[in-house]
Design an enzyme around this catalytic site. Structure first.
Site, PDB file in Angstrom:
ATOM      1  N   GLU A  49       0.877  -1.183   0.000  1.00 37.49           N
ATOM      2  CA  GLU A  49       0.000   0.000   0.000  1.00 37.49           C
ATOM      3  C   GLU A  49       0.907   1.223   0.000  1.00 37.49           C
ATOM      4  OE1 GLU A  49      -3.068   0.093   3.105  1.00 37.49           O
ATOM      5  OE2 GLU A  49      -2.723   2.259   3.303  1.00 37.49           O
ATOM      6  N   ARG A  53       0.214  10.435   0.547  1.00 37.74           N
ATOM      7  CA  ARG A  53       0.503  11.564   1.446  1.00 37.74           C
ATOM      8  C   ARG A  53       1.443  12.582   0.823  1.00 37.74           C
ATOM      9  NH1 ARG A  53       0.794   8.239   7.202  1.00 37.74           N
ATOM     10  NH2 ARG A  53      -1.126   7.133   6.747  1.00 37.74           N
ATOM     11  N   THR A  77      -4.251   6.259   2.220  1.00 36.24           N
ATOM     12  CA  THR A  77      -4.589   7.656   2.495  1.00 36.24           C
ATOM     13  C   THR A  77      -5.480   8.244   1.393  1.00 36.24           C
ATOM     14  OG1 THR A  77      -2.364   7.781   3.472  1.00 36.24           O
ATOM     15  CG2 THR A  77      -3.660   9.769   3.525  1.00 36.24           C
ATOM     16  N   LYS A 137     -10.797  -1.700   7.414  1.00 36.78           N
ATOM     17  CA  LYS A 137      -9.548  -1.430   8.118  1.00 36.78           C
ATOM     18  C   LYS A 137      -9.933  -0.969   9.526  1.00 36.78           C
ATOM     19  CE  LYS A 137      -5.752   1.759   7.142  1.00 36.78           C
ATOM     20  NZ  LYS A 137      -4.941   2.218   5.992  1.00 36.78           N
TER      21      LYS A 137
END
Ligand code: 3PG
Length: 220
Positions: A49, A53, A77, A137
């Protein structure tokens, strides 16, 4: 007579089944992405992943998708529908968020790639359930109640399976992975910033191999 609910891992999206630990990586330089992906693969981890950011995220995802197709690359994100579209366009095969919004939950169900929203409490699980999600998650795991909260959530939500992320380490990952409602965990420790800066691929390979072995480590 009512049947037992299916095991939470049954029918899981592929990216949640490839490794007990999903490496979560924020890359300072997208040029490192493919070597990183190869090092993780050499250690037995076929999923990554890459967070959005910084501006390197989409570039890194595109590079891995194009040049290391054996690696199942996703975007982390993801904060809104636009991020989700950009991730899919860059070649991400899944997307994950640190939380969820009604807009993202709806967009995720229509997206061309798998989408993993995050929750941190029962009301958020209920909201995700309303939108049809079974795989969530749990973030930020260590400060949102950790393994105690996950045990509690298994009561009202026996069919929800979690990828616990945030504050997971080699020391506590086994405690999460032994829970029946945890399909995998996510963590940044597989690709430490100093190892990336030094291009220490051997160290990252060895961290990945140790992470894969975590599934079989007995928990005291
Ligand atoms: C993150 O927020 O960066 C990821 O969830 C990883 O968290 P960690 O650095 O605590 O593993």
């Amino acid at each position: 007579m009512p049947q037992n609910p299916p095991a939470p891992s049954a029918g899981a999206p592929k990216f949640l089944t490839l490794s007990p630990v999903i490496p979560v990586v924020t890359l300072a330089d997208a040029a490192l992405a493919c070597d990183l992906a190869q090092a993780l693969l050499a250690g037995g981890v076929a999923v990554i992943e890459v967070t959005l950011r910084n501006a390197q995220g989409l570039k890194a995802i595109a590079a891995i998708a194009r040049q290391v197709p054996q690696m199942l690359v996703g975007a982390g994100t993801v904060l809104n529908g636009e991020d989700l579209r950009a991730a899919a366009d860059a070649g991400a095969r899944f997307a994950a968020s640190p939380g969820a919004t009604a807009q993202l939950l709806a967009a995720g169900q229509k997206a061309p790639i798998a989408y993993l929203p995050a929750v941190s409490d029962p009301s958020e699980v209920m909201c995700a359930l309303e939108h049809g999600y079974r795989y969530l998650k749990f973030f930020p795991a260590s400060v949102a109640g950790g393994t105690d909260m996950l045990r509690v959530l298994a009561g009202p939500f026996p069919n929800i399976s979690f990828c616990a992320t945030g504050g997971i380490s080699p020391q506590n990952a086994g405690c999460y992975l032994q829970l029946p409602n945890v399909c995998c965990v996510g963590g940044s420790w597989l690709a430490p910033a100093d190892a990336l800066a030094r291009r220490d691929w051997a160290r990252i390979q060895s961290l990945a191999a140790a992470a894969v072995a975590l599934r079989s480590v007995p928990v005291r």
